[in-house]
Design a protein around this motif. Structure first.
Motif, PDB file in Angstrom:
ATOM      1  N   UNK A 174     -21.501 103.808 -22.487  1.00 20.53           N
ATOM      2  CA  UNK A 174     -21.128 105.191 -22.075  1.00 20.53           C
ATOM      3  C   UNK A 174     -21.894 105.561 -20.978  1.00 20.53           C
ATOM      4  N   UNK A 175     -21.552 106.134 -19.842  1.00 19.03           N
ATOM      5  CA  UNK A 175     -22.208 106.646 -18.680  1.00 19.03           C
ATOM      6  C   UNK A 175     -22.732 107.838 -19.188  1.00 19.03           C
ATOM      7  N   UNK A 176     -23.675 108.365 -18.382  1.00 20.27           N
ATOM      8  CA  UNK A 176     -24.335 109.622 -18.631  1.00 20.27           C
ATOM      9  C   UNK A 176     -23.144 110.778 -18.356  1.00 20.27           C
ATOM     10  N   UNK A 177     -23.211 111.727 -19.592  1.00 18.76           N
ATOM     11  CA  UNK A 177     -22.247 112.765 -19.783  1.00 18.76           C
ATOM     12  C   UNK A 177     -22.527 113.906 -18.566  1.00 18.76           C
ATOM     13  N   UNK A 178     -21.369 114.526 -18.197  1.00 17.98           N
ATOM     14  CA  UNK A 178     -21.720 115.813 -17.490  1.00 17.98           C
ATOM     15  C   UNK A 178     -22.066 116.925 -18.314  1.00 17.98           C
ATOM     16  N   UNK A 223     -24.451 110.320 -27.570  1.00 16.42           N
ATOM     17  CA  UNK A 223     -24.791 110.028 -28.909  1.00 16.42           C
ATOM     18  C   UNK A 223     -25.303 111.407 -29.628  1.00 16.42           C
ATOM     19  N   UNK A 224     -25.468 111.206 -30.854  1.00 16.62           N
ATOM     20  CA  UNK A 224     -26.149 112.384 -31.664  1.00 16.62           C
ATOM     21  C   UNK A 224     -26.885 111.962 -32.892  1.00 16.62           C
ATOM     22  N   UNK A 225     -27.596 112.858 -33.370  1.00 22.19           N
ATOM     23  CA  UNK A 225     -28.386 112.420 -34.754  1.00 22.19           C
ATOM     24  C   UNK A 225     -28.957 113.688 -35.269  1.00 22.19           C
ATOM     25  N   UNK A 226     -28.985 113.611 -36.626  1.00 21.60           N
ATOM     26  CA  UNK A 226     -29.419 114.779 -37.314  1.00 21.60           C
ATOM     27  C   UNK A 226     -30.779 114.432 -38.195  1.00 21.60           C
ATOM     28  N   UNK A 272     -37.069 122.943 -40.683  1.00 26.48           N
ATOM     29  CA  UNK A 272     -35.624 123.043 -40.110  1.00 26.48           C
ATOM     30  C   UNK A 272     -34.709 121.955 -40.144  1.00 26.48           C
ATOM     31  N   UNK A 273     -33.351 121.989 -40.398  1.00 22.38           N
ATOM     32  CA  UNK A 273     -32.530 120.983 -40.054  1.00 22.38           C
ATOM     33  C   UNK A 273     -32.179 120.844 -38.670  1.00 22.38           C
ATOM     34  N   UNK A 274     -32.201 119.768 -37.924  1.00 23.63           N
ATOM     35  CA  UNK A 274     -32.119 119.481 -36.583  1.00 23.63           C
ATOM     36  C   UNK A 274     -30.785 118.801 -36.124  1.00 23.63           C
ATOM     37  N   UNK A 275     -30.162 119.191 -35.328  1.00 29.12           N
ATOM     38  CA  UNK A 275     -29.029 118.268 -34.878  1.00 29.12           C
ATOM     39  C   UNK A 275     -29.273 118.014 -33.413  1.00 29.12           C
ATOM     40  N   UNK A 276     -29.272 116.868 -32.931  1.00 30.05           N
ATOM     41  CA  UNK A 276     -29.350 116.334 -31.422  1.00 30.05           C
ATOM     42  C   UNK A 276     -28.446 115.722 -30.853  1.00 30.05           C
ATOM     43  N   UNK A 277     -28.055 116.128 -29.617  1.00 32.69           N
ATOM     44  CA  UNK A 277     -27.194 115.580 -28.793  1.00 32.69           C
ATOM     45  C   UNK A 277     -27.660 114.930 -27.394  1.00 32.69           C
ATOM     46  N   UNK A 278     -27.625 113.770 -27.183  1.00 34.29           N
ATOM     47  CA  UNK A 278     -28.169 113.017 -25.995  1.00 34.29           C
ATOM     48  C   UNK A 278     -27.246 113.281 -24.973  1.00 34.29           C
ATOM     49  N   UNK A 305     -34.352 111.996 -19.093  1.00 32.26           N
ATOM     50  CA  UNK A 305     -33.229 112.349 -20.129  1.00 32.26           C
ATOM     51  C   UNK A 305     -33.067 113.649 -20.565  1.00 32.26           C
ATOM     52  N   UNK A 306     -32.188 114.250 -21.148  1.00 37.99           N
ATOM     53  CA  UNK A 306     -31.869 115.621 -21.715  1.00 37.99           C
ATOM     54  C   UNK A 306     -31.437 115.536 -22.991  1.00 37.99           C
ATOM     55  N   UNK A 307     -32.100 116.086 -24.184  1.00 39.22           N
ATOM     56  CA  UNK A 307     -31.524 116.354 -25.404  1.00 39.22           C
ATOM     57  C   UNK A 307     -30.959 117.667 -25.605  1.00 39.22           C
TER      58      UNK A 307
END
Length: 114
Positions: free
Chosen positions: A1-5, A78-81, A52-58, A96-98
């Motif tokens: 997948x290419x970089x998201x906008x 992608x994402x992760x918890x 804390x609970x953390x949810x991350x989006x790349x 990158x940016x999270x």
């Protein structure tokens, strides 16, 4: 997948957190916080834990994400918890940016660097 906008406001207040890393609080309430983390290529988000609970989006780039000793390569889209108190960190394989959410809010992020 290419970089998201993605777009971020031009007037964000960035805090340098480590060499090649910075964060900006996007919005928050006591029960929830949204934060942008920008990484230069090769920058490290050191292993750490928090209650804390953390949810991350790349939003941009490719990262090696380590959670409790298990490392996975994740790219844009992608994402992760991360559950509370788990040891986790990242390495930016590209610039990158999270976009991270935390519940409850991480009050120390409102107090300045660190």
């Amino acid at each position: 997948m290419s970089d998201c906008c993605y777009t971020l406001p031009d007037d964000l207040s960035w805090t340098v957190t480590a060499p090649g890393n910075r964060r900006a609080v996007l919005s928050h309430r006591p029960e929830l916080m949204l934060v942008a983390f920008s990484f230069d290529k090769g920058a490290i988000g050191a292993l750490h834990s928090h209650p804390h609970t953390q949810v991350s989006y790349v939003a941009k780039g490719v990262f090696e994400v380590t959670i409790e000793g298990v490392t996975t390569k994740l790219a844009s889209g992608s994402s992760f918890i991360v559950a509370p108190n788990l040891i986790h960190g990242v390495v930016a394989l590209q610039e990158g940016l999270l976009i991270d959410t935390f519940t409850p809010r991480r009050d120390e992020f409102l107090e300045g660097p660190g």
